[in-house]
Write an enzyme that holds these catalytic residues in place. Structure first.
Site, PDB file in Angstrom:
ATOM      1  N   GLU A 184       0.831  -1.220   0.000  1.00 39.54           N
ATOM      2  CA  GLU A 184       0.000   0.000   0.000  1.00 39.54           C
ATOM      3  C   GLU A 184       0.865   1.271   0.000  1.00 39.54           C
ATOM      4  O   GLU A 184       1.170   1.813   1.058  1.00 39.54           O
ATOM      5  CB  GLU A 184      -0.946   0.020   1.204  1.00 39.54           C
ATOM      6  CG  GLU A 184      -1.868   1.244   1.193  1.00 39.54           C
ATOM      7  CD  GLU A 184      -2.758   1.370   2.431  1.00 39.54           C
ATOM      8  OE1 GLU A 184      -3.653   2.233   2.409  1.00 39.54           O
ATOM      9  OE2 GLU A 184      -2.557   0.609   3.397  1.00 39.54           O
TER      10      GLU A 184
ATOM     11  N   LYS B  16      -2.703  -2.080  -2.925  1.00 41.62           N
ATOM     12  CA  LYS B  16      -3.754  -1.209  -2.394  1.00 41.62           C
ATOM     13  C   LYS B  16      -3.343   0.225  -2.704  1.00 41.62           C
ATOM     14  O   LYS B  16      -2.333   0.716  -2.187  1.00 41.62           O
ATOM     15  CB  LYS B  16      -3.935  -1.415  -0.885  1.00 41.62           C
ATOM     16  CG  LYS B  16      -5.027  -0.517  -0.288  1.00 41.62           C
ATOM     17  CD  LYS B  16      -5.453  -0.960   1.107  1.00 41.62           C
ATOM     18  CE  LYS B  16      -6.471   0.014   1.695  1.00 41.62           C
ATOM     19  NZ  LYS B  16      -7.063  -0.454   2.954  1.00 41.62           N
TER      20      LYS B  16
END
Length: 299
Positions: A180, A217
């Site tokens: 992420e 992500k």
């Protein structure tokens, strides 16, 4: 322990499930804010233990709600204390998988101060032990977050390099990493950040040894469809999006513009939930949010 058959079932659910991943991983620093959003003000707890008990109560209420199941929620990212806790009389990861929801664990220890336009992850002490413990509790994968604030090529390259280095250790332990590198949606150079990140991620994915696969992500891009090549990349199991400060309505509109990307929302999922609600009100509110995010994820 997650055996091979269960792991493959979980992988299939994440790879092709028609739904989204709930982010229930607010940690120490963000817990007071999450509790405030839930209608519990500062001062309602005397110490960290009481604070974490309150947030665990909120999460337990969410994961035991009838609407929180694998029909629309295909995964859930947990904070370490939630992974170690129980809900409905069962260990949380076991309860989730019983409901068809694949459990993930947030493993990062927060962010370094900003340098070169980005915030790298702090060192993750004891990661190997944590991964083994998570695996023993039936966790499928992990999540770790860095932040990009401005369009620095060297800064973004450093973030991607750090993320993939830690992802390698996670893969070595038989778990699937969610990488992420969040782009701050308030950045004045947001579109340039997206473009640099997209290019760096492609390079890192192309360099992965054959058979190694990860999840991404990402912040919803300023240019819709920018991440189409990442969605299609053979080393990517799934691309999920964070809400990143957008309201749920805004995040759902932006998400629907990005085919193949599904939600992994936190605030946008939990925003309307209040501890004062009756169970009927709580379940109705959560169910409405799940329906809205699910619709945008499969649009």
């Amino acid at each position: 322990m997650t055996d091979t058959a269960v792991f493959n079932e979980m992988l299939a659910k994440i790879e092709s499930g028609q739904g989204f991943i709930a982010a229930l991983d607010q940690s120490g620093g963000s817990t007071p804010k999450a509790l405030k959003g839930y209608g519990i003000e500062d001062g309602a707890w005397a110490n960290d233990e009481e604070m974490f008990a309150l947030i665990h109560g909120m999460r337990s209420r969410i994961v035991t709600s009838p609407c929180f199941n694998g029909d629309k929620v295909i995964g859930a990212i947990l904070f370490e204390r939630t992974m170690d806790g129980e809900a409905g009389g069962k260990p949380v990861p076991a309860l989730l998988w019983e409901r068809g929801v694949v459990p993930f664990l947030k493993v990062d220890k927060g962010l370094e101060d900003e340098a070169d336009g980005v915030q790298l992850m702090k060192p993750i002490g004891g990661l190997g032990d944590l991964l083994e413990r998570a695996k023993g509790l039936g966790i499928f994968g992990t999540k770790m977050r860095s932040v990009i604030n401005s369009a620095s090529e060297s800064g973004i390259a450093a973030i991607v390099s750090q993320q993939f280095e830690v992802a390698g250790e996670i893969l070595d332990h038989g778990l699937i990493p969610i990488i992420e590198p969040e782009v701050n949606i308030k950045s004045e150079t947001r579109a340039q950040c997206d473009a640099i990140l997209n290019a760096e991620l492609k390079k890192a994915l192309d360099a992965l040894p054959e058979g190694r696969r990860v999840m991404l992500k990402l912040s919803l891009p300023a240019e819709p469809g920018l991440f189409a090549d990442l969605v299609a990349h053979p080393a990517v199991i799934r691309v999920v999006a964070l809400s990143g400060g957008f309201s749920r309505a805004e995040a759902c509109v932006e998400l629907a513009k990005n085919p193949g990307v599904i939600a992994s929302f936190s605030r946008a999922l939990l925003n309307d939930l209040k501890h004062q609600m009756t169970d009927e009100e709580f379940d109705a509110s959560l169910g409405g949010a799940i329906d809205e995010i699910h619709a945008a994820s499969v649009a």
